[in-house]
Design a protein around this motif. Structure first.
Motif, PDB file in Angstrom:
ATOM      1  N   LYS A  69       0.859  -1.174   0.000  1.00 22.35           N
ATOM      2  CA  LYS A  69       0.000   0.000   0.000  1.00 22.35           C
ATOM      3  C   LYS A  69       0.904   1.237   0.000  1.00 22.35           C
ATOM      4  O   LYS A  69       1.908   1.289   0.716  1.00 22.35           O
ATOM      5  CB  LYS A  69      -0.894   0.020   1.236  1.00 22.35           C
ATOM      6  N   LEU A  70       0.530   2.236  -0.810  1.00 23.05           N
ATOM      7  CA  LEU A  70       1.356   3.426  -0.968  1.00 23.05           C
ATOM      8  C   LEU A  70       0.606   4.661  -0.467  1.00 23.05           C
ATOM      9  O   LEU A  70      -0.455   5.006  -0.991  1.00 23.05           O
ATOM     10  CB  LEU A  70       1.745   3.606  -2.438  1.00 23.05           C
ATOM     11  N   VAL A  71       1.158   5.303   0.565  1.00 21.08           N
ATOM     12  CA  VAL A  71       0.572   6.511   1.147  1.00 21.08           C
ATOM     13  C   VAL A  71       1.520   7.672   0.880  1.00 21.08           C
ATOM     14  O   VAL A  71       2.730   7.563   1.112  1.00 21.08           O
ATOM     15  CB  VAL A  71       0.350   6.342   2.665  1.00 21.08           C
ATOM     16  N   VAL A  72       0.972   8.784   0.404  1.00 13.31           N
ATOM     17  CA  VAL A  72       1.789   9.947   0.063  1.00 13.31           C
ATOM     18  C   VAL A  72       1.227  11.178   0.762  1.00 13.31           C
ATOM     19  O   VAL A  72       0.017  11.402   0.787  1.00 13.31           O
ATOM     20  CB  VAL A  72       1.825  10.163  -1.461  1.00 13.31           C
ATOM     21  N   SER A  73       2.130  11.978   1.328  1.00 10.73           N
ATOM     22  CA  SER A  73       1.754  13.233   1.963  1.00 10.73           C
ATOM     23  C   SER A  73       2.779  14.287   1.582  1.00 10.73           C
ATOM     24  O   SER A  73       3.588  14.078   0.680  1.00 10.73           O
ATOM     25  CB  SER A  73       1.662  13.053   3.485  1.00 10.73           C
ATOM     26  N   ASN A  96      -1.373  17.996   4.017  1.00 10.67           N
ATOM     27  CA  ASN A  96      -0.536  18.523   5.090  1.00 10.67           C
ATOM     28  C   ASN A  96      -1.332  18.831   6.345  1.00 10.67           C
ATOM     29  O   ASN A  96      -0.847  18.654   7.463  1.00 10.67           O
ATOM     30  CB  ASN A  96       0.185  19.793   4.618  1.00 10.67           C
ATOM     31  N   ALA A  97      -2.566  19.305   6.171  1.00 10.96           N
ATOM     32  CA  ALA A  97      -3.385  19.665   7.328  1.00 10.96           C
ATOM     33  C   ALA A  97      -3.680  18.466   8.221  1.00 10.96           C
ATOM     34  O   ALA A  97      -3.959  18.627   9.415  1.00 10.96           O
ATOM     35  CB  ALA A  97      -4.692  20.303   6.862  1.00 10.96           C
ATOM     36  N   ASP A  98      -3.608  17.250   7.652  1.00 10.97           N
ATOM     37  CA  ASP A  98      -3.947  16.041   8.413  1.00 10.97           C
ATOM     38  C   ASP A  98      -2.750  15.148   8.691  1.00 10.97           C
ATOM     39  O   ASP A  98      -2.903  14.067   9.265  1.00 10.97           O
ATOM     40  CB  ASP A  98      -5.000  15.225   7.640  1.00 10.97           C
ATOM     41  N   LYS A  99      -1.560  15.568   8.308  1.00 12.37           N
ATOM     42  CA  LYS A  99      -0.426  14.645   8.348  1.00 12.37           C
ATOM     43  C   LYS A  99       0.015  14.281   9.763  1.00 12.37           C
ATOM     44  O   LYS A  99       0.664  13.259   9.956  1.00 12.37           O
ATOM     45  CB  LYS A  99       0.737  15.194   7.537  1.00 12.37           C
TER      46      LYS A  99
END
Length: 256
Positions: A69-73, A96-99
């Motif tokens: 699974k790939l998550v990007v922030s 960014n607001a939720d990182k």
């Protein structure tokens, strides 16, 4: 979980926070994307070259481990969320607001298993091994200014400072894990506390009084926002006499 960052010290600080969140969820850290079930990338967009490298990093992670699974922030993900997700094969974009809640969000949205808290010790993974002596601590995010040359304000949003007590608790926690030095970081570090009743000298003074961390270092600062209250604190040998000053996009390092 494999964690990777591109760009500023703030991205590095967020990576270290995610590593601690992973252990709290019972997830161990991998040394490469090929070994991971979940890959998390913190991107950058401060320049066109940063955008290119961010996209390259995402493509490489997908190619090296198509089953993960790939998550990007990060800033690139926040500026171009729709363009990147489908084209680059991203499973989850976290703005960014939720990182700060990225691992919680990924666990919920991707239906990751609930595990007992990981017993991984600092030093068993390259990320944690580096953090054993020095850790980046994010104390502030966003910026009050709207400089025409800077995309960071758009990507990071309005200025937000963490409460002094919360920073103290984090520094004490990572010191207990073996870290000997912290670097205070932020998009606009000199403006710390502008959104509540505090300032950078207050934060530094409290850290010196309420923690036993042997070394405290300041991240990048604008020279016009170094108050007279800060200079006497360098008499304490725990506050390292090193400043990285920046203005109009340039920077200079000053060391006593």
């Amino acid at each position: 979980v494999y964690l990777q960052a591109l760009g500023c010290r703030l991205n590095e600080a967020e990576l270290e926070t995610w590593s601690r969140d992973c252990r709290a969820h019972g997830y161990s850290l991998a040394d490469s994307a090929e070994q991971a079930d979940l890959v998390v990338i913190n991107t950058c967009a401060v320049t066109g070259e940063s955008v290119r490298k961010s996209r390259q990093l995402i493509r490489r992670a997908r190619r090296d481990n198509p089953l993960a699974k790939l998550v990007v922030s990060g800033c690139y993900a926040s500026l171009e969320p729709e363009a990147g997700a489908a084209e680059l094969g991203i499973d989850l974009l976290v703005a960014n607001a939720d990182k700060d809640r990225l691992i919680d969000i990924a666990a919920r949205r991707l239906d990751l298993p609930v595990m007992p808290e990981s017993a991984t010790e600092p030093g068993e993974n390259a990320l944690l091994a580096r953090g054993r002596q020095r850790a980046f601590v994010k104390v502030q995010d966003g910026c009050r200014y709207r400089c025409a040359f800077c995309i960071v304000t758009k990507a990071r949003g309005d200025e937000r400072s963490r409460p002094v007590g919360e920073v103290v608790d984090e520094v004490n926690r990572i010191h207990a894990e073996g870290t000997q030095e912290v670097v205070l970081t932020g998009v606009h570090l000199g403006g710390y506390g502008g959104d509540h009743a505090a300032d950078l000298p207050t934060l530094v003074r409290t850290l010196l009084a309420d923690t036993d961390i042997p070394r405290i270092r300041l991240g990048s600062l604008e020279p016009w926002e170094i108050s007279d209250d800060l200079w006497p604190m360098f008499e304490d040998p725990r506050l390292l006499p090193h400043l990285h000053l920046r203005w109009a996009g340039d920077a200079v390092t000053v060391e006593d």
